[in-house]
Design an enzyme around this catalytic site. Structure first.
Site, PDB file in Angstrom:
ATOM      1  N   CYS A   4       0.831  -1.202   0.000  1.00 31.79           N
ATOM      2  CA  CYS A   4       0.000   0.000   0.000  1.00 31.79           C
ATOM      3  C   CYS A   4       0.867   1.254   0.000  1.00 31.79           C
ATOM      4  O   CYS A   4       1.631   1.491   0.940  1.00 31.79           O
ATOM      5  CB  CYS A   4      -0.932   0.000   1.214  1.00 31.79           C
ATOM      6  SG  CYS A   4      -1.896   1.509   1.370  1.00 31.79           S
ATOM      7  N   CYS A  27       0.451   3.459   3.046  1.00 34.81           N
ATOM      8  CA  CYS A  27       1.246   2.998   4.189  1.00 34.81           C
ATOM      9  C   CYS A  27       2.709   3.376   3.982  1.00 34.81           C
ATOM     10  O   CYS A  27       3.388   3.815   4.928  1.00 34.81           O
ATOM     11  CB  CYS A  27       1.108   1.487   4.350  1.00 34.81           C
ATOM     12  SG  CYS A  27      -0.575   0.904   4.670  1.00 34.81           S
TER      13      CYS A  27
END
Length: 464
Positions: free
Chosen positions: A384, A387
């Protein structure tokens, strides 16, 4: 994304002043393509050198609708044949280390009037500048969904005046939009996802536009979107849409800035004094329709400003859905997977001060009603980009909290752990940050999307 076509030369004899009825018809998607005119038998060569190309303002403007203008051009013999996949895979490798200007020049040289730049009103204005610098004629198109910001419309006008071009707009079908809004309301995408609205307002108009071309140019970059754009080549046979000749292999997609970082694109824009959308100065980076676009906050990835209520892997509107792969064995939609199901993506937050919690570890933390220490835990997925974007601030926060009585941890919540995290840990999207107080069994979910160190520290200080 708003897409537009601009042209530097046109079929002579086309109407320069279409009637009001024609303009309205083009806006509502009911304009019918004209019959192909008979052109001189001598084909135009698009391999000519710069000195043979007329200035952009030396020829009349193209009719405002891309469908009739593109559909009425008879392609020269050099580009009539459908493309070979293998040939473009080799070309992509040959151009892997080429500059965006070189890639743009190759695209315009190869396809001439049968290629157009997809312009969204955001930082892909850099594509128009690159095309301008080649000295070759070029076209630009945009999708006007009817829901763009006022700033974006003003930006379109500024770009047209700056480059002396006419953007060729495509509009959604009025009947389809009417049916969608009457049956589901103006903001149904907040409840059932953005795909249906984008399909009506963007994907279908794009499909009509591309049917009049043999190639198109996009501003996709590998660093733009998690799970969808990390492997895009600089040139490819379009895996989704069809071009003028129809069928698989009839459309080529060029991505001149695929290997360029976002910061480098902006450095180029500033250096060349290129017009920019005023929304950028208000925190917007990736710009689309007004209801589905917002500024990004400190510590956020640029794509988090789009469809923020949905999962990170879904942040495509359908214009580039060929980027989206089927979920792999470990639930990772971005990147390779080893035979044992382990993703090849490097792990995140791998420092001494961040505790790596296993499934039993996080379950034990949930069960404890009287903890000796409070815990701050991020639920994340290594693939991600959101993230990844907050990794620096989270690691810095862990260092600041060392020895403070607050433990900092991480729990990988994708793949087989995702269902558990959604049911037990309030996971909505990645990343999700939880605070486990010392004297409470229920964790508190961080409610903000500001993921800079100061904002996270304020959250922790308020609860501990």
């Amino acid at each position: 994304m708003a897409l537009c076509f601009t042209s530097s030369y046109v079929v002579h004899g086309s109407s320069l002043s279409p009637s009001l009825d024609q303009s309205k018809a083009a806006q509502f998607g009911s304009f019918q393509p004209l019959e192909k005119p008979s052109l001189p038998s001598t084909a135009v060569s698009f391999s000519r050198r710069y000195s043979d190309v007329k200035p952009l303002n030396a020829e009349p403007k193209r009719n405002a609708s891309i469908v009739p203008s593109a559909a009425t051009i008879i392609a020269p013999a050099e580009v009539v044949e459908k493309v070979e996949v293998e040939g473009y895979e080799k070309l992509a490798k040959d151009l892997q280390n080429a500059s965006p200007l070189e890639i743009m020049d190759k695209a315009l040289e190869k396809f001439g009037n049968d290629i157009a730049i997809a312009f969204s009103g955001a930082e892909d204005v850099a594509l128009i500048e690159y095309a301008h610098l080649t000295g070759r004629p070029f076209r630009v198109f945009s999708l006007d969904t009817g829901r763009l910001n006022p700033e974006t419309y003003r930006f379109f006008d500024e770009v047209e005046k700056h480059y002396g071009i006419r953007i060729e707009y495509m509009f959604p079908d009025a009947v389809e939009v009417q049916a969608l809004v009457r049956s589901k309301g103006l903001f149904s995408f907040y409840e059932d996802g953005h795909q249906e609205c984008c399909r009506v307002r963007k994907v279908r108009p794009l499909r009509r536009a591309l049917k009049g071309l043999r190639a198109w140019i996009t501003g996709q970059r590998k660093d733009q979107s998690p799970g969808t754009r990390s492997e895009i080549p600089v040139v490819q046979v379009d895996p989704v849409f069809e071009g003028m000749d129809g069928g698989v292999g009839s459309l080529v997609k060029w991505n001149p800035v695929a290997n360029v970082k976002g910061d480098d694109v902006w450095n180029f824009i500033r250096a060349m004094n290129v017009p920019v959308n005023s929304l950028h100065s208000k925190g917007y980076i990736s710009i689309g329709c007004e209801p589905c676009t917002r500024p990004v906050l400190p510590g956020q990835h640029e794509r988090e400003g789009r469809w923020w209520w949905e999962d990170a892997k879904a942040k495509e509107c359908g214009l580039h859905k060929g980027n989206i792969k089927e979920e792999s064995l470990n639930g990772n939609a971005n990147g390779a997977v080893h035979a044992n199901g382990t993703a090849t993506h490097a792990d995140l937050f791998s420092v001494h001060h961040v505790v790596n919690l296993s499934r039993p570890g996080i379950e034990n933390l949930l069960k404890l009603e009287n903890r000796k220490e409070a815990w701050l835990v991020v639920l994340y997925a290594p693939w991600c980009r959101f993230c990844q974007a907050m990794e620096g601030s989270y690691v810095e926060l862990a260092e600041k909290l060392a020895g403070s009585g607050v433990k900092v941890g991480k729990f990988r919540a994708d793949a087989e752990e995702k269902a558990f995290a959604q049911q037990e840990l309030q996971l909505g999207s990645f990343p999700t940050i939880l605070f486990f107080p010392k004297h409470s069994s229920r964790p508190v979910k961080y409610p903000s999307e500001k993921r800079d160190v100061d904002s996270l520290m304020t959250f922790v200080s308020a609860l501990r």
